[in-house]
Motif scaffolding. Structure first.
Motif, short mmCIF file in Angstrom:
data_model
loop_
_atom_site.label_atom_id
_atom_site.label_comp_id
_atom_site.label_asym_id
_atom_site.label_seq_id
_atom_site.Cartn_x
_atom_site.Cartn_y
_atom_site.Cartn_z
N VAL A 102 46.89 89.33 87.83
CA VAL A 102 47.15 87.91 88.04
C VAL A 102 47.45 87.72 89.51
O VAL A 102 48.27 88.44 90.08
N GLU A 103 46.78 86.75 90.11
CA GLU A 103 47.05 86.37 91.49
C GLU A 103 47.35 84.88 91.51
O GLU A 103 46.59 84.09 90.94
N ILE A 104 48.46 84.52 92.12
CA ILE A 104 48.84 83.10 92.22
C ILE A 104 48.97 82.74 93.69
O ILE A 104 49.69 83.39 94.44
N ASP A 105 48.25 81.70 94.07
CA ASP A 105 48.28 81.18 95.44
C ASP A 105 49.17 79.95 95.50
O ASP A 105 49.12 79.09 94.61
N LYS A 106 49.92 79.88 96.57
CA LYS A 106 50.72 78.70 96.88
C LYS A 106 50.12 78.11 98.16
O LYS A 106 50.39 78.59 99.27
N PRO A 107 49.25 77.09 98.01
CA PRO A 107 48.58 76.52 99.18
C PRO A 107 49.57 75.94 100.19
O PRO A 107 50.59 75.37 99.82
N HIS A 108 49.25 76.15 101.45
CA HIS A 108 49.99 75.56 102.57
C HIS A 108 51.46 75.98 102.61
O HIS A 108 52.30 75.25 103.11
N ALA A 109 51.76 77.16 102.09
CA ALA A 109 53.14 77.65 102.13
C ALA A 109 53.55 78.06 103.54
O ALA A 109 54.74 78.04 103.87
N LEU A 110 52.57 78.45 104.33
CA LEU A 110 52.83 78.86 105.71
C LEU A 110 52.01 77.99 106.65
O LEU A 110 50.85 77.69 106.38
N ARG A 111 52.61 77.65 107.75
CA ARG A 111 51.90 76.91 108.78
C ARG A 111 50.72 77.75 109.27
O ARG A 111 50.87 78.97 109.45
N TYR A 112 49.59 77.13 109.44
CA TYR A 112 48.36 77.76 109.93
C TYR A 112 47.67 78.66 108.90
O TYR A 112 46.69 79.30 109.22
N ALA A 113 48.18 78.72 107.69
CA ALA A 113 47.55 79.56 106.66
C ALA A 113 47.09 78.67 105.50
O ALA A 113 47.78 77.73 105.12
#
Length: 126
Positions: A102-113
């Protein structure tokens, strides 16, 4: 190739399941839902499904997806690691599953990423 040489280990991928949940430790994250993108990859022995060509013989990935939605959507998590662990547990609760990631992404959690993601996997000994 003889039928006995053919693997019946099926790979199922649930791709880009986007849900809204509370994830994080900052006040703005605690008070506002955010999108998360969930990807699941799993394997199971599909011999019966291939032989019988009936839905009852296959792993019901729709049920797994509904369980993930019910657990994550609108729930609260401090850490992405915890959410990923809980989703992996849901998948592995299905005894037919031999291996899952399982892979879960948290969009825009880091600036520039684009996003930050956490991935966990589990294997069942057969």
């Amino acid at each position: 190739m003889p039928a006995s040489d053919v693997s019946h280990l099926a790979t199922v991928r649930i791709k880009d399941l986007i849900l809204r949940t509370y994830i994080g430790i900052k006040d703005e994250e605690i008070n506002n839902q955010q999108d998360v993108r969930i990807n699941v990859c799993l394997t199971y022995d599909a011999s019966d499904a291939i032989r019988n060509n009936e839905i009852e013989s296959a792993l019901n990935y729709r049920t797994i997806t509904k369980q993930i939605i019910h657990h994550v959507d609108g729930n609260r998590f401090a850490l992405l690691e915890r959410m990923t662990h809980e989703v992996l547990s849901i998948v592995m609760d299905h005894s037919a599953v031999r291996w899952a990631r399982v892979e879960i992404d948290k969009p825009h959690a880091l600036r520039y990423a684009e996003s930050v993601s956490v991935s966990l996997e589990a294997r069942r000994e057969v």
